[in-house]
Design a protein around this motif. Structure first.
Motif, short mmCIF file in Angstrom:
data_model
loop_
_atom_site.label_atom_id
_atom_site.label_comp_id
_atom_site.label_asym_id
_atom_site.label_seq_id
_atom_site.Cartn_x
_atom_site.Cartn_y
_atom_site.Cartn_z
N THR A 168 0.89 -1.00 -0.45
CA THR A 168 0.32 0.19 -0.03
C THR A 168 0.70 1.05 0.06
O THR A 168 0.56 2.54 0.14
N GLN B 110 -0.46 3.83 -2.82
CA GLN B 110 -1.61 4.89 -2.90
C GLN B 110 -1.64 5.34 -1.53
O GLN B 110 -1.66 6.48 -1.40
N LYS C 189 0.52 8.27 -2.16
CA LYS C 189 -0.75 9.42 -3.76
C LYS C 189 -2.05 10.14 -3.11
O LYS C 189 -2.10 11.47 -3.65
N ASP C 190 -2.11 9.47 -1.99
CA ASP C 190 -2.68 10.25 -0.88
C ASP C 190 -2.50 11.70 -0.29
O ASP C 190 -2.88 12.35 -0.27
N THR D 223 0.53 3.41 -11.12
CA THR D 223 1.45 3.07 -10.44
C THR D 223 2.83 3.18 -10.19
O THR D 223 3.34 3.76 -11.24
#
Ligand code: GDP
Ligand code: MN
Length: 348
Positions: free
Chosen positions: A193, A196, A199-200, A225
């Motif tokens: 993770t 992700q 990216k958050d 990705t």
């Protein structure tokens, strides 16, 4: 005499204190090594090579850090070999323990599962504290507080070629922030993770994304990705102020809150690399092509024979990892717009 001193730098070691020697102005820099007492004899081999190839000419300091007290033997032997000042620091508990929000049972579960899945260091608790420390805390240690630059050295490394210039000064003079030797793909299963979560963070803090960043190196689809490429962090020459910056401090806090260091097995190498690739303009990243280097199974050996002879390298070019399949070297050259050495095709 001074009039002739531009051709050769004079150093302020004891033997050069003789009349006429020009004092060499060192950078505000230090070597830094995190290590355990039991690694002493693997470590002194690393130090010996760094000294012979570089530091005996410059006498930079060396900071040693440990989550336990160093033994007297460790201090005596490393001090005998390092030509600069040596300093020994104990890591404060709060930099090497579970934050309150971590569910210890869930962390233990992860270690069990990763052991079954045979993920490297997957069952190790100390490895996770190490990765979290190298990600978020080493640059805040008291002994590093007053330095601007560091060069990370681990036990079991080799330096293969003479280094005839001050690599710290090179970084400063060329406006570089992060320097590396080897780049490689991470094991996806250690960081399911991480991307992700990154990216958050970027979504919430778009101001930290640098213009002209190096996203192309770490993502093949414009950031959707992560392609797993990272700079291998056992060698780093970098500016400590980057890790102390608002962008990185907040990024680390964001990562740490998710518990990924313990519920997965996030390494400091992908974290440093993602941060350098996103928060810096790419021209602040430097690839030390000229540093013949090895750590455990991977190394780099300059492919050009003339270069190797001139710098008295003792490595075998066939062992060079840069252009092999699992490396990210080829991608680095391409995305940075650099010309690959003419020999590269013979060493894929
Ligand atoms: P690898 O390079 O990913 O295989 O990991 P290493 O075992 O080499 O660990 C990375 C660095 O952290 C090395 O400099 C080690 O000496 C150091 N290190 C790893 N685990 C510990 C630990 O539990 N305590 C201390 N003091 N140092 C550690
Ligand atoms: Mn290592």
């Amino acid at each position: 005499d001074v009039a002739n001193s531009n051709s050769a730098i004079k150093f302020d070691s004891d033997s050069d204190a003789a009349a006429g020697a020009v004092k060499y102005q060192r950078m505000n820099a230090t070597f830094v090594t995190l290590a355990r007492n039991k690694e002493l004899f693997e470590l002194v081999k690393s130090i010996r090579e760094v000294e012979d190839r570089f530091n005996r000419k410059y006498n930079y300091d060396w900071v040693f850090l440990n989550d336990e007290e160093f033994t007297q033997e460790f201090k005596d032997l490393t001090s005998a070999i390092v030509s600069g000042k040596t300093k020994y620091g104990l890591i404060p508990k709060e930099h090497w323990s579970y934050p309150d929000h971590i569910d210890l049972q869930k962390a233990e579960e992860t270690r069990k599962n990763m052991k079954l899945a045979k993920i490297i260091y997957g069952d190790s608790e100390s490895y996770r504290h190490m990765c979290r420390f190298e990600s978020g805390f080493f640059f805040r240690h008291k002994l590093l507080e007053d330095y601007e630059w560091y060069w990370r050295v681990e036990p079991d490394i080799k330096i293969y070629c003479d280094l005839d210039y001050d690599l710290f000064k090179f970084m400063a003079d060329n406006n570089k922030v992060y320097g590396f030797t080897i780049s490689i793909h991470e094991f996806q299963k250690t960081i399911p993770t991480l991307w992700q979560t990154t990216k958050d963070f970027i979504k919430q803090n778009p101001q930290f994304l640098a213009a002209n960043n190096f996203m192309d190196f770490i993502s093949d689809d414009g950031g959707d990705t992560y392609n797993l490429c990272h700079f291998w962090s056992n060698f780093e020459i970098a500016n400590l102020n980057f890790w102390r910056s608002e962008a990185y401090t907040k990024y680390f806090e964001h990562l740490d809150k998710t518990g990924g260091f313990f519920y997965e097995r996030w390494g400091d190498a992908p974290i440093h690399s993602i941060a350098a690739s996103l928060f810096l303009p790419k021209d602040k990243i430097h690839y030390f092509e000229d540093v013949g280097y090895r750590h455990q199974v991977y190394g780099q050996c300059p492919l050009n024979p003339e270069f190797r002879y001139k710098h008295r390298c003792h490595c075998k070019p066939a062992d060079d990892f840069t252009f092999r399949g699992y490396s990210c070297g080829k991608k680095y050259f391409e995305k940075m717009g650099l010309t690959k050495p003419k020999e590269w095709e013979d060493y894929q």
